[in-house]
Design an enzyme around this catalytic site. Sequence first.
Site, PDB file in Angstrom:
ATOM      1  NE  ARG A   1       6.352   0.208   1.623  1.00  0.00           N
ATOM      2  CZ  ARG A   1       6.559  -0.928   0.985  1.00  0.00           C
ATOM      3  NH1 ARG A   1       6.594  -0.955  -0.340  1.00  0.00           N
ATOM      4  NH2 ARG A   1       6.733  -2.046   1.641  1.00  0.00           N
TER       5      ARG A   1
ATOM      6  CD  GLU B   1       6.136 -12.401  -1.751  1.00  0.00           C
ATOM      7  OE1 GLU B   1       6.068 -12.645  -0.520  1.00  0.00           O
ATOM      8  OE2 GLU B   1       6.075 -11.252  -2.209  1.00  0.00           O
TER       9      GLU B   1
ATOM     10  CG  ASN C   1      11.946 -12.293   1.939  1.00  0.00           C
ATOM     11  OD1 ASN C   1      12.425 -11.160   1.810  1.00  0.00           O
ATOM     12  ND2 ASN C   1      10.664 -12.561   1.778  1.00  0.00           N
TER      13      ASN C   1
ATOM     14  CG  LEU D   1      -4.860  -5.928  -2.033  1.00  0.00           C
ATOM     15  CD1 LEU D   1      -6.371  -5.844  -1.858  1.00  0.00           C
ATOM     16  CD2 LEU D   1      -4.310  -4.616  -2.600  1.00  0.00           C
ATOM     17  N   GLY D   2      -0.874  -6.706   0.865  1.00  0.00           N
ATOM     18  CA  GLY D   2      -0.294  -7.072   2.172  1.00  0.00           C
ATOM     19  C   GLY D   2       0.082  -5.788   2.887  1.00  0.00           C
ATOM     20  CG  ASN D   3       2.211  -5.242   6.611  1.00  0.00           C
ATOM     21  OD1 ASN D   3       1.241  -4.649   7.081  1.00  0.00           O
ATOM     22  ND2 ASN D   3       2.792  -6.266   7.208  1.00  0.00           N
TER      23      ASN D   3
ATOM     24  NE  ARG E   1      10.733 -10.357  -1.959  1.00  0.00           N
ATOM     25  CZ  ARG E   1       9.607 -10.000  -1.381  1.00  0.00           C
ATOM     26  NH1 ARG E   1       9.272 -10.504  -0.209  1.00  0.00           N
ATOM     27  NH2 ARG E   1       8.804  -9.151  -1.970  1.00  0.00           N
TER      28      ARG E   1
ATOM     29  CG  HIS F   1       4.650  -6.591  -4.253  1.00  0.00           C
ATOM     30  ND1 HIS F   1       3.871  -5.461  -4.133  1.00  0.00           N
ATOM     31  CD2 HIS F   1       5.208  -6.799  -3.051  1.00  0.00           C
ATOM     32  CE1 HIS F   1       3.960  -4.995  -2.900  1.00  0.00           C
ATOM     33  NE2 HIS F   1       4.776  -5.800  -2.225  1.00  0.00           N
TER      34      HIS F   1
ATOM     35  CD  GLU G   1      -3.419 -14.829   0.830  1.00  0.00           C
ATOM     36  OE1 GLU G   1      -3.341 -15.514   1.871  1.00  0.00           O
ATOM     37  OE2 GLU G   1      -2.422 -14.540   0.130  1.00  0.00           O
ATOM     38  CG  ASN G   2      -6.802 -13.401   5.653  1.00  0.00           C
ATOM     39  OD1 ASN G   2      -7.210 -14.545   5.749  1.00  0.00           O
ATOM     40  ND2 ASN G   2      -5.531 -13.095   5.523  1.00  0.00           N
TER      41      ASN G   2
ATOM     42  CG  ASP H   1      -2.951  -5.050  11.545  1.00  0.00           C
ATOM     43  OD1 ASP H   1      -1.966  -5.802  11.600  1.00  0.00           O
ATOM     44  OD2 ASP H   1      -4.131  -5.454  11.462  1.00  0.00           O
ATOM     45  CG  MET H   2      -7.600  -4.233   6.277  1.00  0.00           C
ATOM     46  SD  MET H   2      -8.217  -2.542   5.997  1.00  0.00           S
ATOM     47  CE  MET H   2      -7.354  -2.086   4.490  1.00  0.00           C
ATOM     48  NE  ARG H   3      -5.507  -9.411  11.656  1.00  0.00           N
ATOM     49  CZ  ARG H   3      -4.660 -10.409  11.728  1.00  0.00           C
ATOM     50  NH1 ARG H   3      -5.080 -11.598  12.114  1.00  0.00           N
ATOM     51  NH2 ARG H   3      -3.382 -10.256  11.472  1.00  0.00           N
TER      52      ARG H   3
HETATM   53  P1  ADP Z   1       3.432  -8.717   4.439  1.00  0.00           P
HETATM   54  O1  ADP Z   1       3.335  -7.792   3.270  1.00  0.00           O
HETATM   55  O2  ADP Z   1       4.224  -8.165   5.584  1.00  0.00           O
HETATM   56  O3  ADP Z   1       3.761 -10.156   4.080  1.00  0.00           O
HETATM   57  P2  ADP Z   1       0.735  -9.736   4.870  1.00  0.00           P
HETATM   58  O4  ADP Z   1       0.565 -10.233   3.475  1.00  0.00           O
HETATM   59  O5  ADP Z   1       0.785 -10.726   5.976  1.00  0.00           O
HETATM   60  O6  ADP Z   1       1.941  -8.730   5.026  1.00  0.00           O
HETATM   61  O7  ADP Z   1      -0.507  -8.721   5.157  1.00  0.00           O
HETATM   62  C1  ADP Z   1      -0.621  -8.048   6.356  1.00  0.00           C
HETATM   63  C2  ADP Z   1      -1.956  -7.286   6.355  1.00  0.00           C
HETATM   64  O8  ADP Z   1      -3.025  -8.230   6.215  1.00  0.00           O
HETATM   65  C3  ADP Z   1      -2.208  -6.514   7.633  1.00  0.00           C
HETATM   66  O9  ADP Z   1      -2.748  -5.227   7.335  1.00  0.00           O
HETATM   67  C4  ADP Z   1      -3.262  -7.362   8.312  1.00  0.00           C
HETATM   68  O10 ADP Z   1      -4.111  -6.617   9.156  1.00  0.00           O
HETATM   69  C5  ADP Z   1      -4.042  -7.877   7.130  1.00  0.00           C
HETATM   70  N1  ADP Z   1      -4.890  -9.005   7.521  1.00  0.00           N
HETATM   71  C6  ADP Z   1      -4.499 -10.244   7.896  1.00  0.00           C
HETATM   72  N2  ADP Z   1      -5.591 -10.970   8.271  1.00  0.00           N
HETATM   73  C7  ADP Z   1      -6.674 -10.179   8.114  1.00  0.00           C
HETATM   74  C8  ADP Z   1      -8.081 -10.330   8.327  1.00  0.00           C
HETATM   75  N3  ADP Z   1      -8.583 -11.467   8.783  1.00  0.00           N
HETATM   76  N4  ADP Z   1      -8.895  -9.288   8.039  1.00  0.00           N
HETATM   77  C9  ADP Z   1      -8.395  -8.116   7.597  1.00  0.00           C
HETATM   78  N5  ADP Z   1      -7.084  -7.902   7.375  1.00  0.00           N
HETATM   79  C10 ADP Z   1      -6.239  -8.913   7.629  1.00  0.00           C
END
Ligand code: ADP
Length: 386
Positions: free
Chosen positions: A234, A370, A8, A202-204, A86, A174, A324-325, A276-278
């Site tokens: 983005r 994926e 990938n 909902l990832g990066n 990919r 995606h 997921e988180n 970064d959401m966290r």
């Molecule tokens: P990618 O698209 O690069 O594969 P991921 O699917 O790993 O990315 O998603 C990354 C995002 O998920 C980041 O914004 C990260 O902060 C967020 N994230 C991961 N764990 C948590 C959490 N426990 N709470 C909130 N956001 C989270």
Amino acid sequence: MSFYFTLNTGSSSVKFTLYKALEEPELFISGMVERLGLSARLRVRSQSENVVQELGKVDHDNAVSVILEKLEPYLQGGSVVGVGHRIVHGGNAFYRPTKLTPAVVEELEKLIPLAPLHQPFSIATIRAAMQVFPDVVQVGCFDTAFHAGHTFCNDAFAIPRRFYEEGVRRYGFHGLSFDFISSEMQRLFPEVANGRLVIAHLGNGASMCAVREGRSINATTSFSAVDGLPMGTRCGRLDPGVMLYLMQEKQLSAKEIENVIYRESGLLGLSEESADMRELEQSGSTFANEAIEYYCYQIRREVGAMAASLEGVDALVFSAGVGENSARVRRQVCEALGFFGIAIDEEKNNANAVEIGAGSVRVFIIPTNEEQVIARAVAGMVSLSQ
Ligand code: ADP
């Protein structure tokens, strides 16, 4: 032991996995080479260890051979019998996993103008893998493929037809993730999997997909993976008038605008703090909170759009890092959707349970994978060619 190898490729990294070549492929080792073109670093994760190793200068052309050399000891004399790639863009021609031949790679090169930021890197890796594994089946798996077959209304832009004919269309991205999530829904919840699903990856990168009877009928990403939802960096949906303003009034070049909309916008642009959401959840600053609220609001808006194209919704599915988180994001998305029959159980949501709904629409958290979709495609192609 035989293995499938998946690759990938991003602009500065190649992620890889080795799967045991079983009918349902089984993950054996995963890892990545990052910081390609600079002083690269290898990460390998196996059942027993996590390895990090500095590599020196490695680029896309030699990443595959370096990875293979480093993985040799793990193979214990076994061999790679299929390689899966990919590939971001399959255009109109590639709508299913495809055996990669020199002629196919030439066709993929013609799609570079449609995905100039991604396609060249995938192609460099494919060429490298063909040299490293000259006699092994190589399979291309396309992020656009799951969305093939959208109706004209979900495929076209209302610009002159000639642009549609030359490929300016709403492809959607995606797809490997949505494909996996749909298959997981089929496995775990067959009673709803054939209904009307709205899936939020909902990832990066972030996007949503409307799935009916296991097939994508609409997606928030379109011509490029910058449309639709705001993402880490983005911008998501943007009035094209803003692009004209940036060009004509601010005199920004195409490269500068690319930088603004791909790398400086989204959560980072709104918060002026982080993509970064966290980190944003922990920040508590006004800008961070506004960025999260904007993000959740745009997801709600798209739930409406996807539900309209599905003529209703039976299940909402959250996936990828944030989906997921982040209990907060899921709560903020769902709390204003009660009129749709969407509600969540606070306790289950906080526990990241598989099923978190408390209304007539079922709500799920399904981790995406994926690579598994790619490994399955390789398994299918290898068994065909035996
Ligand atoms: P990618 O698209 O690069 O594969 P991921 O699917 O790993 O990315 O998603 C990354 C995002 O998920 C980041 O914004 C990260 O902060 C967020 N994230 C991961 N764990 C948590 C959490 N426990 N709470 C909130 N956001 C989270």
